[in-house]
Design an enzyme around this catalytic site. Structure first.
Site: not given
Ligand SMILES: Cc1ncc(COP(=O)(O)O)c(C=O)c1O
Length: 343
Positions: A91-93, A95
């Protein structure tokens, strides 16, 4: 996913600070808002607490990573890149915002993410699908293995004729940290008497830039537990910024104010204190935090008030670094019934 987007010709403008190129991807300056009800809730004098709205940076649902991407993407354009590659948690912001920046610049994007593909993409993953990013799932890997997967994917893309630019994990390197030097300068102009700036720490570039602009005494970083060696990483970025002349060497050598008492059971795990912080920001000010970074940052601010490291009268800025899409990919939402309002 296709790798066929046409590349727009965007020329990086010149930043006088270090002769670094910068490409405009967001809306600046971000606003600073008073938070008197939240201040009273935390035991700060109403009128002494402000929120820097870096969740409102504009691109791709906003967040702190946009400022760093302005610098790292300018380098990508200079290098003639056709494809941005980066890595992160599922859930990388960062990315999601790298995917959005690629779209804005007419580039392709490939994301190497830790974990397995979910049955239904949610939160940041849903937005990355919308933005047309290619996702490579790396399985349950440690940071160094994720780095090796990035190298392997970059090699494959290069062999397929792409010009790859790897954007570092979290967007954090010396170049990216300049984005938060910009934020520090905005804050100086917006809140001249500021005593404390409180910010979430993941890969460390945000804190590094703020320390470079505002000095180490004023910046309180709250570690969210994303990287075990984040203090060393921040120290390394500060050394690099000092070597460029972007900050005094003496500041780069001073101890950091970095709290690690809000991590709880681990990165991404919502603690009771962070849950309370989410509820407090929402119910006092109508401001939505994210469960992974900003909720822990606000619970760190509450802890700093409770132990006296921030006093009631100190002019304090809480940096809202975004992350809202992650809320819609977090178990917290499914468990919401278990968390009755605490006010
Ligand atoms: C919403 C949010 N806040 C704060 C951070 C921490 O920023 P940094 O990685 O620069 O420490 C991140 C990093 O991913 C983030 O996504």
């Amino acid at each position: 996913m296709t790798f066929s987007k046409g590349r727009r010709s965007i020329t990086a403008s010149n930043d006088q600070r270090a002769g670094l190129g910068q490409v405009s991807l967001g809306s600046w300056p971000t606003p600073v808002e008073a938070a008197p009800r939240l201040a009273a809730r935390l035991g700060i004098k109403p009128g002494s607490l402000w929120i820097k709205r870096d969740d409102l940076t504009g691109l791709g649902a906003g967040g702190n990573k946009v400022r760093k991407l302005q610098y790292t993407c300018a380098a990508a354009l200079d290098n003639g890149a056709t494809t941005l590659v980066t890595s992160g948690a599922a859930q990388s912001n960062h990315a999601r915002l790298t995917a959005a920046a690629a779209c804005r610049l007419g580039l392709d994007c490939c994301l190497v993410l830790a974990g397995q593909a979910p049955l239904v993409p949610d939160g940041n993953l849903a937005l990355e699908a919308l933005l047309g990013a290619q996702i490579v799932w790396a399985g349950d890997v440690k940071d160094d293995e994720l780095g090796r997967r990035v190298d392997a994917v970059s090699c494959e893309l290069t062999n397929a004729g792409k010009r790859v630019e790897v954007i570092p994990f979290g967007g954090s390197n010396v170049r990216g940290a300049h984005g938060y030097i910009d934020c520090g300068h905005e804050l100086r102009a917006q809140i001249p008497g500021l005593r404390h700036v409180v910010v979430a720490v993941g890969s460390g570039g945000t804190m590094a830039g703020l320390v470079a602009a505002l000095g180490p005494e004023r910046v309180l970083g709250i570690d969210a537990g994303a990287m075990p060696d984040v203090a060393d990483r921040i120290g390394g970025m500060l050394g690099g910024l000092a070597a460029q002349g972007a900050m005094p060497l003496a500041h780069a050598r001073q101890p950091l104010r970095l709290r690690s008492d809000q991590i709880g059971p681990g990165y991404g795990v919502l603690t009771r204190q962070a849950r309370d912080a989410l509820v407090d920001a929402g119910q006092c000010e109508g401001i939505i935090l994210d469960p992974v970074y900003t909720a822990k940052a606000l619970s760190g601010l509450a802890a700093a008030v409770a132990d006296g490291s921030i006093s009631r009268d100190d002019c304090t800025v809480f940096v809202h670094t975004g992350g809202l899409p992650g809320l819609f990919g977090h178990d917290f939402l499914r468990d919401l019934q278990r968390y009755p309002p605490s006010i």
